[in-house]
Design an enzyme around this catalytic site. Structure first.
Site, short mmCIF file in Angstrom:
data_model
loop_
_atom_site.label_atom_id
_atom_site.label_comp_id
_atom_site.label_asym_id
_atom_site.label_seq_id
_atom_site.Cartn_x
_atom_site.Cartn_y
_atom_site.Cartn_z
N GLY A 181 -1.11 1.77 6.09
CA GLY A 181 -0.27 2.43 7.10
C GLY A 181 0.61 3.34 6.33
N GLY A 182 1.76 4.13 7.27
CA GLY A 182 2.40 5.08 6.62
C GLY A 182 3.65 4.26 5.94
N MET A 183 3.91 2.83 6.48
CA MET A 183 4.98 2.11 5.77
C MET A 183 4.52 1.19 4.59
SD MET A 183 7.90 2.90 7.21
CE MET A 183 8.90 1.25 6.72
N VAL A 237 -1.94 -3.57 3.99
CA VAL A 237 -2.19 -4.92 4.47
C VAL A 237 -3.26 -5.55 3.90
CG1 VAL A 237 -2.36 -6.17 6.65
CG2 VAL A 237 -1.13 -4.01 6.89
N LYS A 254 1.78 -8.00 5.08
CA LYS A 254 2.29 -6.40 4.89
C LYS A 254 3.02 -6.21 4.02
CE LYS A 254 2.39 -3.13 8.37
NZ LYS A 254 3.10 -2.56 9.52
N ASP A 307 4.98 2.82 20.14
CA ASP A 307 3.86 3.38 19.48
C ASP A 307 2.60 2.97 20.01
OD1 ASP A 307 2.56 5.32 17.56
OD2 ASP A 307 2.74 3.87 15.90
#
Length: 232
Positions: A21-23, A26, A41, A133
């Site tokens: 993901g963007g952050m 995982v 993550k 979200d």
């Protein structure tokens, strides 16, 4: 984080990458202390020096770990090891709702998924947490039909009063005014404008997901992101 299968990290043994993901990325891992599978993550290294993004990563863990509900992903641990920041959470063996939607869903299956998602959001809102979200990618459906809401990465604590003999006010975590956060197709009007949000933003997104489940298309499609924002 670059890992190979069966790499060791703290008391975890990395098995495979299962998402990105963007952050952060995982991974599926074995917790060697407790003998269970977990999802870890790792925050992207480029974000570690950004205090705001690091705080958001920590906020995700705190927001999720503050919730105890069968339809919300359980966070086991947040930590730092050898300069890497990570969140350890329960591993969900299933499909995202986005993947599940590619197959034919019966009315009963649709109803069950949305009722469970609503119960998860209700629990979060009662705890003073807005997800911000909600989308098919953040709703997992296990093979037995059980639903888990994931990724409180944009979660925000809201001010609420609990009247049970005395009032307790939760801390309000403010984001920068005017900053738009979330996924465009499921944003509420106030969220798309970068305005303050509350639990109604999640209710809007919930409605968008339900509409898409029943009609196989988003409620306010646009040819571009700007078109979608304008329609919202």
């Amino acid at each position: 984080m670059s890992t190979q299968p069966r790499d060791s990290f703290a008391h975890y043994e990395i098995r495979s990458q299962i998402g990105s993901g963007g952050m952060g990325d995982v991974y599926l891992a074995d917790d060697t202390k407790l003998g269970r599978k977990v999802a870890i993550k790792f925050l992207h290294e480029k974000f570690i020096k950004d205090e705001g993004l690091l705080n958001r990563f920590i906020q995700e863990a705190k927001a999720a770990s503050a919730l105890n509900h069968p339809n919300i992903l359980t966070v086991y641990e947040i930590g730092e090891h050898e300069g890497k920041h990570y969140i350890s959470a329960e591993y969900i063996d299933g499909q995202t709702l986005r993947e599940r939607m590619k197959q034919r869903l019966t009315f009963d299956e649709t109803l069950s998924i949305m009722v469970q998602t609503a119960e998860a959001l209700s629990a979060a809102h009662q705890a003073g947490i807005v997800h911000r979200d909600i989308k098919p990618e953040n709703i997992m459906v296990r093979s037995d039909g059980y639903v888990k809401v994931l990724d409180f990465g944009l979660a925000k604590l809201i001010e609420i009063n609990h009247t049970d003999g005395e009032e307790q006010t939760k801390k309000l975590v403010k984001t920068n005014p005017g900053v738009v956060m979330g996924t465009v197709a499921y944003m509420s009007p106030e969220q798309a404008r970068g305005k303050p949000v509350d639990k109604r933003t999640d209710i809007w997104a919930f409605g968008c997901v339900l509409y898409e489940l029943l009609s196989a298309q988003p409620p306010l499609p646009g040819q571009t992101l700007s078109d979608t924002v304008a329609r919202i």
